[in-house]
Scaffold this active site. Structure first.
Site, mmCIF file in Angstrom:
data_model
loop_
_atom_site.group_PDB
_atom_site.id
_atom_site.type_symbol
_atom_site.label_atom_id
_atom_site.label_comp_id
_atom_site.label_asym_id
_atom_site.label_seq_id
_atom_site.Cartn_x
_atom_site.Cartn_y
_atom_site.Cartn_z
ATOM 1 N N GLY A 47 4.688 2.573 7.474
ATOM 2 C CA GLY A 47 3.906 1.371 7.751
ATOM 3 C C GLY A 47 4.406 0.127 7.038
ATOM 4 N N CYS A 87 15.126 1.297 -5.073
ATOM 5 C CA CYS A 87 15.104 2.487 -5.941
ATOM 6 C C CYS A 87 16.323 2.509 -6.858
ATOM 7 C CB CYS A 87 15.077 3.755 -5.097
ATOM 8 S SG CYS A 87 14.288 3.537 -3.508
ATOM 9 N N THR A 92 -8.254 14.472 4.210
ATOM 10 C CA THR A 92 -9.044 13.447 4.895
ATOM 11 C C THR A 92 -8.162 12.248 5.216
ATOM 12 O OG1 THR A 92 -11.001 14.203 3.739
ATOM 13 C CG2 THR A 92 -11.103 11.990 4.703
#
Ligand code: PLP
Length: 406
Positions: free
Chosen positions: A201, A326, A238
């Protein structure tokens, strides 16, 4: 002065429309999608709609081919581990030297801890995959081949459809890390040979911590996380409803605007790149001759240190990167540029500019205004640069090399 953000391959700003779409799911619509009451069913409907938007952006044939995950890293891990678990008779992974750490550190771990054979195919100085070596690496023991759709440091685009076909000829699965491609270039999986695809995303103006894994219908899948029956039993836990809704909105926006934005962003990127090349000597575009994403430009400045360039850019409110986020700070030259055999004197001086729809012509104008001064200042301070270029200029009388530019 407005800060200029040119590090969109590291992360993007969450689109205000995306934030607006998410907000109700923190307040009134806080239900759990698994609940049978209205609180739950409303939220389940929003998840269905988000899944359809992601499906549409990918051109996927079925909405249940999309599994929501926590991001690109989880999707990459889930895809490769599932491919191995489902084919215990095959114990080899074929991948590429310039993959993201989400793939490379996983396969290094699998080699070390599980004895998985890993074949890492190299690239040429343009960043293009050695396709003959890739074909030769595939065989009856290959469980999965994983090649990214587009590279995060250089923007190089890989011929994933072709590579998926070769993988299938060897009876292997094909996975692609498409985190940098989704939302930037059109993707159509409706009649594709690609078995699995990862997206994230926050690289397409949705929030961080949400992503998806596409698993083509008919491809066996073993979940990474076990527990509840969420995501048809393929990803327990969830659901992160607000983030899923945000990703859906970002996918909806991307699908509508992709062509227009591609053109706009490419024009800005080209102007930036050409401006730098014209005004500044002794620099070159890394992977500039390969097919590339429209938003990425990786420029290597000979004999300079990228951290010093970034620091000077930072002082005038411009944020770029020296490669993958990174790797920066570690002073290790990028594994991507090393795999491309970028010359030693250029390796340390590579700057990645990555644009998005948030950038304006004014942003690029300001970068072009400040870059020549920054670079000539650093050149005048670099003993390495003086060694290599000043003597050359002095002996050849070449007016191209001017150091005292203020
Ligand atoms: C950012 C990125 C990832 C990791 O995605 P996250 O959502 O941050 O875990 C993986 N692959 C590529 C090519 C990326 O650019």
């Amino acid at each position: 002065m407005r800060a200029i953000y040119l590090d969109n391959n590291a992360t993007t700003r969450t689109d205000p429309e995306v934030v607006a779409a998410m907000l109700p799911f923190f307040t009134e619509q806080f239900g759990n999608a698994s609940s049978t009451h209205t609180f739950g069913s409303e939220v389940a409907g929003a998840v269905r709609e988000a899944r359809r938007h992601v499906q549409n952006l990918l051109g996927a044939a079925h909405d249940h081919e999309v599994i929501f995950t926590s991001g690109g890293t989880e999707s990459d891990n889930a895809a490769l581990l599932s491919a191995l678990e489902n084919q215990p008779e095959r114990n080899q992974i074929v991948t590429m030297a310039v993959e993201h750490p989400a793939v490379l550190s996983l396969v290094a771990y699998l080699r070390q801890s599980r004895g998985i054979e890993v074949t890492t195919v190299g690239v040429n100085e343009n960043g293009e995959l050695d396709i003959e070596a890739y074909r030769a690496a595939l065989g009856p023991r290959t469980a999965v081949a994983s090649v990214m759709w587009a590279n995060n440091e250089t923007g190089t685009i890989y011929p994933v459809e072709l590579l998926a076909g070769y993988a299938h000829e060897a009876g292997a699965l094909f996975h692609t890390d498409a985190v940098q491609a989704v939302g930037k270039i059109p993707i159509d999986l409706s009649s594709s040979a690609i078995d699995m695809l990862s997206l994230s995303g926050h690289k397409l103006h949705a929030p961080k911590g949400i992503g998806a894994l596409y698993v083509r219908k008919g491809v066996k899948f073993k979940p990474l996380l076990r527990g509840g029956r969420q995501e048809r039993g393929r990803r327990a836990g969830t659901e992160n409803i607000p983030a899923i809704v945000g990703l859906g909105k970002a996918a909806e926006i991307a699908a509508v605007r992709i062509e227009e934005e591609q053109t706009k962003v490419r024009a800005l990127r080209d102007r930036l790149e050409q401006g730098v090349l014209q005004q500044i000597g002794n620099c070159s575009v890394v992977g500039g001759n390969a097919e590339r994403l429209p938003n990425t430009s990786n420029i290597a400045f000979d004999c300079l240190d990228s951290e010093a360039i970034l620091h000077k850019l930072e002082q005038v409110g411009i944020a770029a990167s020296s490669g993958s986020a990174c790797a920066s700070g570690s002073m290790e030259p990028s594994h991507v540029l090393r795999a491309m055999n970028v010359p030693a004197t250029a390796l340390q001086g590579a700057i990645r500019f990555s644009l998005s729809r948030d950038n304006t012509p004014e942003d690029i104008g300001r970068v072009l205004d400040v870059m020549p001064g920054i670079i000539s200042k650093l050149q005048s301070m670099s003993p390495l640069w003086r060694d290599r270029h000043e003597t050359k200029a002095a002996t050849s009388g070449d007016g191209e090399y001017v150091f005292a530019r203020s």
